[in-house]
Enzyme design. Structure first.
Site, PDB file in Angstrom:
ATOM      1  N   GLU A  59       0.871  -1.170   0.000  1.00  0.00           N
ATOM      2  CA  GLU A  59       0.000   0.000   0.000  1.00  0.00           C
ATOM      3  C   GLU A  59       0.909   1.221   0.000  1.00  0.00           C
ATOM      4  O   GLU A  59       1.996   1.190   0.604  1.00  0.00           O
ATOM      5  CB  GLU A  59      -0.931   0.006   1.215  1.00  0.00           C
ATOM      6  CG  GLU A  59      -1.940  -1.141   1.231  1.00  0.00           C
ATOM      7  CD  GLU A  59      -2.915  -1.139   0.070  1.00  0.00           C
ATOM      8  OE1 GLU A  59      -3.111  -0.058  -0.547  1.00  0.00           O
ATOM      9  OE2 GLU A  59      -3.476  -2.202  -0.234  1.00  0.00           O
ATOM     10  N   GLU A  78      -7.126  11.170  -0.445  1.00  0.00           N
ATOM     11  CA  GLU A  78      -7.649  10.193  -1.407  1.00  0.00           C
ATOM     12  C   GLU A  78      -6.977   8.828  -1.239  1.00  0.00           C
ATOM     13  O   GLU A  78      -7.601   7.784  -1.481  1.00  0.00           O
ATOM     14  CB  GLU A  78      -7.461  10.692  -2.845  1.00  0.00           C
ATOM     15  CG  GLU A  78      -6.025  11.035  -3.240  1.00  0.00           C
ATOM     16  CD  GLU A  78      -5.661  12.480  -2.961  1.00  0.00           C
ATOM     17  OE1 GLU A  78      -4.729  12.977  -3.634  1.00  0.00           O
ATOM     18  OE2 GLU A  78      -6.305  13.114  -2.095  1.00  0.00           O
ATOM     19  N   HIS A 134      -6.879   2.849   1.714  1.00  0.00           N
ATOM     20  CA  HIS A 134      -6.332   1.864   2.645  1.00  0.00           C
ATOM     21  C   HIS A 134      -6.569   2.185   4.111  1.00  0.00           C
ATOM     22  O   HIS A 134      -6.314   1.343   4.980  1.00  0.00           O
ATOM     23  CB  HIS A 134      -4.828   1.674   2.410  1.00  0.00           C
ATOM     24  CG  HIS A 134      -4.055   2.947   2.263  1.00  0.00           C
ATOM     25  ND1 HIS A 134      -3.989   3.918   3.244  1.00  0.00           N
ATOM     26  CD2 HIS A 134      -3.300   3.408   1.234  1.00  0.00           C
ATOM     27  CE1 HIS A 134      -3.219   4.906   2.843  1.00  0.00           C
ATOM     28  NE2 HIS A 134      -2.787   4.630   1.616  1.00  0.00           N
TER      29      HIS A 134
END
Length: 230
Positions: free
Chosen positions: A10, A53, A58
């Site tokens: 991520e 955003e 996540h």
């Protein structure tokens, strides 16, 4: 034994060339396509802000990661876990691109792209023209998505492990699986030597022969008649 790693990252954004960083890395070990239970998971301080955003995707914010280790600190453990085996990821060039940038910053050699296996490319080849996101593939293969409320690297690699197994042929990809699981599959019996079958001829009775002859008499120009004449 065939070992591979299912990996996901991520990040703070979409492009490491513009300063986006890795903030989470997860990987699980699979042997002969089956998860072994061994995993690697680390949260990382990206040393920069996390745009709203990205947080929506996540769930991580800069304040949540402020006390986490920097990437160079987790790198030795990551390299040890990955070893020299294939690394499988969904849209693998994205993850490898971010790892390349982090490895460069840490002064470490990049992971050889020859080890990269991209499940997105595999899915596009198998399902051309269809949605092939991780969510779409999970739905297509009947894999439970109820826990995936946000993109979480550890959960995603667990889901991707199931997707990869399906892309490679399903839950029984080969007889090697039985050996991996420590026994034979239920219903499969190993035998040695030839199988001997006792013939059981069936002799028709007089009435059956008579009905058969009557049926043949109704046929016009049967093909076997021309063969016997020749």
């Amino acid at each position: 034994m065939t070992r591979a790693l299912i990996l996901d990252t991520e990040t703070t954004g979409l492009d490491p060339a513009t300063g986006d960083r890795v903030l989470e890395v997860a990987a699980i070990e699979v042997v002969n396509l089956m998860p072994t239970g061994r995993s690697f998971h680390r949260l990382i301080n990206p040393e920069r802000d996390v745009p709203p955003e990205a947080s929506k995707v996540h769930g991580f914010t800069a304040s949540m990661l402020a006390d986490k280790p920097l990437f160079p600190a987790i790198l030795p453990e990551l390299l040890d876990f990955l070893g020299s085996d294939p690394v499988i990821a969904h849209n693998a060039p994205f993850d490898f691109g971010f790892l390349d940038a982090e490895f460069d910053r840490a002064g470490a050699p990049r992971i050889d792209r020859a080890r990269m296996v991209d499940t997105l490319a595999m899915a596009k080849k198998r399902f051309p023209g269809l949605p092939n996101s991780l969510d779409a593939l999970c739905r297509r293969f009947g894999i439970d998505l109820s826990a995936r409320t946000t993109h979480n690297a550890l959960l995603d690699v667990q889901l991707l492990g199931q997707v990869y197994l399906e892309l490679m042929g399903g839950k029984q990809p080969g007889l090697a699986l039985a050996t991996t699981l420590g026994g034979s599959r239920s219903g499969l019996v190993a035998t040695s030597g030839p199988t001997i079958r006792t013939p059981r001829p069936i002799a028709p009775g007089a009435e059956e022969l008579e009905r058969h002859a009557a049926f043949l008499a109704k046929l016009k120009d049967p093909v076997w008649a021309t063969l016997t004449e020749g």
